[in-house]
Structure formats: C-alpha cells, structure tokens
Design a protein around this motif. Structure first.
Motif, PDB file in Angstrom:
ATOM      1  N   ASN A  51     105.319  45.862   5.245  1.00  0.00           N
ATOM      2  CA  ASN A  51     104.258  46.206   4.296  1.00  0.00           C
ATOM      3  C   ASN A  51     102.873  46.147   4.951  1.00  0.00           C
ATOM      4  O   ASN A  51     101.954  45.506   4.442  1.00  0.00           O
ATOM      5  CB  ASN A  51     104.311  45.272   3.084  1.00  0.00           C
ATOM      6  CG  ASN A  51     105.600  45.394   2.305  1.00  0.00           C
ATOM      7  OD1 ASN A  51     106.194  46.473   2.228  1.00  0.00           O
ATOM      8  ND2 ASN A  51     106.058  44.305   1.725  1.00  0.00           N
ATOM      9  N   GLU A  52     102.737  46.821   6.082  1.00  0.00           N
ATOM     10  CA  GLU A  52     101.472  46.842   6.828  1.00  0.00           C
ATOM     11  C   GLU A  52     100.879  48.247   6.891  1.00  0.00           C
ATOM     12  O   GLU A  52     100.128  48.567   7.815  1.00  0.00           O
ATOM     13  CB  GLU A  52     101.690  46.311   8.248  1.00  0.00           C
ATOM     14  CG  GLU A  52     102.186  44.887   8.333  1.00  0.00           C
ATOM     15  CD  GLU A  52     101.106  43.856   8.034  1.00  0.00           C
ATOM     16  OE1 GLU A  52      99.989  44.264   7.619  1.00  0.00           O
ATOM     17  OE2 GLU A  52     101.356  42.649   8.215  1.00  0.00           O
ATOM     18  N   ALA A  53     101.178  49.091   5.904  1.00  0.00           N
ATOM     19  CA  ALA A  53     100.714  50.481   5.932  1.00  0.00           C
ATOM     20  C   ALA A  53      99.194  50.579   6.046  1.00  0.00           C
ATOM     21  O   ALA A  53      98.668  51.458   6.750  1.00  0.00           O
ATOM     22  CB  ALA A  53     101.197  51.214   4.680  1.00  0.00           C
ATOM     23  N   LYS A  54      98.457  49.696   5.399  1.00  0.00           N
ATOM     24  CA  LYS A  54      96.996  49.769   5.422  1.00  0.00           C
ATOM     25  C   LYS A  54      96.413  49.331   6.766  1.00  0.00           C
ATOM     26  O   LYS A  54      95.302  49.716   7.120  1.00  0.00           O
ATOM     27  CB  LYS A  54      96.406  48.908   4.300  1.00  0.00           C
ATOM     28  CG  LYS A  54      96.686  49.443   2.903  1.00  0.00           C
ATOM     29  CD  LYS A  54      96.003  48.582   1.850  1.00  0.00           C
ATOM     30  CE  LYS A  54      96.240  49.122   0.457  1.00  0.00           C
ATOM     31  NZ  LYS A  54      95.564  48.277  -0.583  1.00  0.00           N
ATOM     32  N   ASN A  55      97.140  48.510   7.504  1.00  0.00           N
ATOM     33  CA  ASN A  55      96.639  48.010   8.784  1.00  0.00           C
ATOM     34  C   ASN A  55      97.013  48.888   9.970  1.00  0.00           C
ATOM     35  O   ASN A  55      96.340  48.864  11.002  1.00  0.00           O
ATOM     36  CB  ASN A  55      97.171  46.591   9.036  1.00  0.00           C
ATOM     37  CG  ASN A  55      96.575  45.573   8.089  1.00  0.00           C
ATOM     38  OD1 ASN A  55      95.398  45.637   7.753  1.00  0.00           O
ATOM     39  ND2 ASN A  55      97.392  44.631   7.642  1.00  0.00           N
ATOM     40  N   LEU A  56      98.095  49.650   9.838  1.00  0.00           N
ATOM     41  CA  LEU A  56      98.583  50.425  10.978  1.00  0.00           C
ATOM     42  C   LEU A  56      97.575  51.433  11.534  1.00  0.00           C
ATOM     43  O   LEU A  56      97.535  51.638  12.754  1.00  0.00           O
ATOM     44  CB  LEU A  56      99.885  51.135  10.613  1.00  0.00           C
ATOM     45  CG  LEU A  56     101.108  50.237  10.444  1.00  0.00           C
ATOM     46  CD1 LEU A  56     102.358  51.082  10.206  1.00  0.00           C
ATOM     47  CD2 LEU A  56     101.316  49.342  11.664  1.00  0.00           C
ATOM     48  N   PRO A  57      96.749  52.086  10.704  1.00  0.00           N
ATOM     49  CA  PRO A  57      95.780  53.023  11.292  1.00  0.00           C
ATOM     50  C   PRO A  57      94.882  52.359  12.325  1.00  0.00           C
ATOM     51  O   PRO A  57      94.616  52.941  13.386  1.00  0.00           O
ATOM     52  CB  PRO A  57      94.977  53.494  10.078  1.00  0.00           C
ATOM     53  CG  PRO A  57      95.949  53.424   8.951  1.00  0.00           C
ATOM     54  CD  PRO A  57      96.753  52.189   9.229  1.00  0.00           C
ATOM     55  N   TYR A  58      94.425  51.139  12.063  1.00  0.00           N
ATOM     56  CA  TYR A  58      93.596  50.444  13.048  1.00  0.00           C
ATOM     57  C   TYR A  58      94.423  50.059  14.267  1.00  0.00           C
ATOM     58  O   TYR A  58      94.011  50.243  15.411  1.00  0.00           O
ATOM     59  CB  TYR A  58      92.957  49.184  12.460  1.00  0.00           C
ATOM     60  CG  TYR A  58      92.302  48.342  13.525  1.00  0.00           C
ATOM     61  CD1 TYR A  58      91.033  48.673  13.999  1.00  0.00           C
ATOM     62  CD2 TYR A  58      92.968  47.272  14.109  1.00  0.00           C
ATOM     63  CE1 TYR A  58      90.431  47.934  15.013  1.00  0.00           C
ATOM     64  CE2 TYR A  58      92.382  46.533  15.131  1.00  0.00           C
ATOM     65  CZ  TYR A  58      91.122  46.870  15.575  1.00  0.00           C
ATOM     66  OH  TYR A  58      90.552  46.162  16.589  1.00  0.00           O
ATOM     67  N   VAL A  59      95.606  49.503  14.014  1.00  0.00           N
ATOM     68  CA  VAL A  59      96.451  49.025  15.117  1.00  0.00           C
ATOM     69  C   VAL A  59      96.788  50.160  16.071  1.00  0.00           C
ATOM     70  O   VAL A  59      96.635  50.043  17.296  1.00  0.00           O
ATOM     71  CB  VAL A  59      97.747  48.396  14.574  1.00  0.00           C
ATOM     72  CG1 VAL A  59      98.669  47.988  15.717  1.00  0.00           C
ATOM     73  CG2 VAL A  59      97.430  47.183  13.703  1.00  0.00           C
ATOM     74  N   PHE A  60      97.229  51.282  15.532  1.00  0.00           N
ATOM     75  CA  PHE A  60      97.636  52.403  16.380  1.00  0.00           C
ATOM     76  C   PHE A  60      96.447  53.028  17.100  1.00  0.00           C
ATOM     77  O   PHE A  60      96.556  53.438  18.255  1.00  0.00           O
ATOM     78  CB  PHE A  60      98.358  53.463  15.537  1.00  0.00           C
ATOM     79  CG  PHE A  60      99.816  53.182  15.325  1.00  0.00           C
ATOM     80  CD1 PHE A  60     100.250  51.922  14.924  1.00  0.00           C
ATOM     81  CD2 PHE A  60     100.772  54.162  15.506  1.00  0.00           C
ATOM     82  CE1 PHE A  60     101.596  51.647  14.722  1.00  0.00           C
ATOM     83  CE2 PHE A  60     102.121  53.906  15.314  1.00  0.00           C
ATOM     84  CZ  PHE A  60     102.539  52.644  14.918  1.00  0.00           C
ATOM     85  N   THR A  61      95.305  53.091  16.426  1.00  0.00           N
ATOM     86  CA  THR A  61      94.114  53.685  17.047  1.00  0.00           C
ATOM     87  C   THR A  61      93.635  52.854  18.228  1.00  0.00           C
ATOM     88  O   THR A  61      93.100  53.399  19.204  1.00  0.00           O
ATOM     89  CB  THR A  61      92.980  53.801  16.010  1.00  0.00           C
ATOM     90  OG1 THR A  61      93.413  54.638  14.933  1.00  0.00           O
ATOM     91  CG2 THR A  61      91.742  54.429  16.644  1.00  0.00           C
ATOM     92  N   SER A  62      93.829  51.546  18.168  1.00  0.00           N
ATOM     93  CA  SER A  62      93.348  50.679  19.239  1.00  0.00           C
ATOM     94  C   SER A  62      94.240  50.695  20.474  1.00  0.00           C
ATOM     95  O   SER A  62      93.846  50.230  21.545  1.00  0.00           O
ATOM     96  CB  SER A  62      93.210  49.234  18.736  1.00  0.00           C
ATOM     97  OG  SER A  62      94.468  48.610  18.598  1.00  0.00           O
TER      98      SER A  62
END
Length: 287
Positions: free
Chosen positions: A57-68
């Motif tokens: 349940n980390e859908a909201k955090n993944l955009p930052y994680v993947f971009t970094s």
C-alpha cells in the motif's frame, strides 16, 4: 583502478583508450567483451545493479521513490505484500520494465528474501518504499562495493549521515542494540536497524537469511561479520515517510531484534584480509 570502473573525459567513451600515436582512440580487446553502464560522463561500471523494493500500500510514495532512482540501474524488483491499493499499477506506470513479485508470506524479511531471489543483477540494493531513502545515494553504495567491499551498509550516524525520522527513544534503542552487536560479534557499526544497504549477490550464499520481520536488517549485519565479509559503512540520510503510517513498532520490533542478537552465537572476530578497505567516513567502521 578497479576492473569494474572506467573513467573518461566528458563526451568520451569510457571504454576507449588512446592509440599509440595519440590522435585517435581504440577499444581495448580485453574490455570489449564487458558491457559497461554509464553512470556519468566520467564513470562507467560493469556489474548489473538490481534494486529491491518491498511495498505494501505504497502507491502514493512510489512516484518519489522511482523518480529518485538512477537511470543506469539494471532493474527494479518490486515485492508486493498483498497491497489493497494500486501499488502495482502505479509501479508499472512509472517503470514499465519493473519486475513485480507477489509476496506469499508476511513481513519485511520475507519480502526481501523473495525479492533477492528474483534479482538478476550482480549487485543488490535494498530500498524502502516509503520515500525515506534518497535513490541518488546508490552510487555511493555501488562505489563502495566495486572498490572492494562485499557489503555496503548504510549508516545514519556515520559522518555525513543523518535522520529526520527517529525519536529519541528509537535512537537510544538503536544505540543500545548496536553496542550489544559490536561487543558480542566484534563489529564496529555506528548504526544497526537501517534498511538501506547493498551487497554482491554472492554474499547471500554466506549469510543464509531465515527471518521474516524487520529484524532481517540486524540479522544481515550480524551474519556478514560472522562470515568474515568485508563491510563498509556508507553515510546515508533518512528522510521522513512521505505518505502513510509506518508499520514499525519500536517496542515489538526492538524485542524481535534483541532475540535475533541473543540467538546468534558470538565468535572470535575474523581478522581482516590484507588489502581490505577501511571506512568510507571517519566514524564508520569496516570489518
């Protein structure tokens, strides 16, 4: 220079070498069989790097994680812990080539073990999915490994590291547990319960992971020392979780960590082999 590293001037092929007349470049016959990944205009590496991200349940955090994450990594392995949100869809939308593995068991340890088994790279990096880790630090971990370490251990308390996400109680607990491990196993760690680490894939054959919870990080730190592997601490900064609430329980998971420490048998410290490296920073330690 390490055989895994190749440097070059800006705009120059890292694999190219000056010819004898100095007017043109030719590719070394020895290096041509090796595929290098360009990290920058000055640096390239040969080993493939896999990043393992356990997520629930980390859908909201993944955009930052993947971009970094650096664009030169070989693959991202997302281990989904039976998410009820659109974690998998978001991951595939951000990175179509992401390797998604469904977790059959429960716990962070189980997720990481599952992810490690799915990796195809020679170097494996562990990254949390809550946005607390900066993916751009991966180059420091990889540099430590290609420089001679077997295990690159992130430390929030080595010079250059830091944390925005630890309460005084958790800091105290981490220090106490770290001190116990150092004393019992002959380590010189500055941080113990931190999940941002990297290692050569072959290390898994030496440490035999067999726990399912958050204590897996401590177990890895203990067993790499017991196996006589070369460890280098890498300063790392831990940021606050971006969205959601952590599943970490300071008391419950602290007890589980302590049980792991007490369960593992101490040993007489293995002397470091000649040529082994030291710490990346002044306060860290190598084993």
């Amino acid at each position: 220079m390490s055989s895994f590293l190749s440097s070059a001037a800006p705009g120059q092929d890292p694999l190219a070498e000056p010819s004898r007349n100095g007017n043109q470049t030719v590719t070394s016959a020895v290096r041509i069989a090796v595929s290098y990944k360009p990290v920058s205009s000055h640096l390239a590496i040969a080993p493939l790097v896999s990043v393992v991200i356990p997520a629930m349940n980390e859908a909201k955090n993944l955009p930052y994680v993947f971009t970094s994450l650096p664009d030169w990594i070989h693959e991202v392995v997302l281990v989904d812990g039976n998410s009820t949100d659109d974690t998998i869809d978001v991951a595939r939308g951000l990175r179509p080539d992401v390797v998604v593995v469904k977790q059959s068991g429960k716990g962070k340890g189980d997720a990481l073990i599952t992810g490690f088994a799915a990796c195809s790279g020679e170097i494996i990096v562990m990254v949390d999915a809550d946005g607390s880790a900066d993916g751009q630090e991966i180059v420091s971990y990889v540099s430590a490994l290609v420089g001679g370490a077997d295990f690159a251990k992130g430390s929030r308390f080595a010079n250059g590291g830091g944390t925005d996400d630890m309460t005084p109680i958790r800091k105290l607990g981490n220090w106490v547990l770290c001190s116990v491990v150092n004393r019992k196993f002959g380590a010189r760690y500055t941080d113990l319960c931190y999940g941002y680490n990297a290692f050569w894939r072959h290390c898994l054959e030496r440490i035999s992971l067999d726990c399912t919870g958050f204590e897996i990080e401590t177990l890895m730190n203990i067993r790499v020392v017991k196996a006589g592997l070369r460890v280098q601490e890498v300063p790392s900064h831990e940021y606050n979780r971006i969205h959601g609430v952590s599943n970490l329980s300071a008391v419950r998971d602290g007890i589980r960590v302590l049980r792991v420490i007490l369960r593992e048998k101490g040993f007489r410290r293995v002397k470091t082999r000649p040529g082994a490296i030291g710490l990346n920073a002044g306060r860290g330690a190598a084993t």
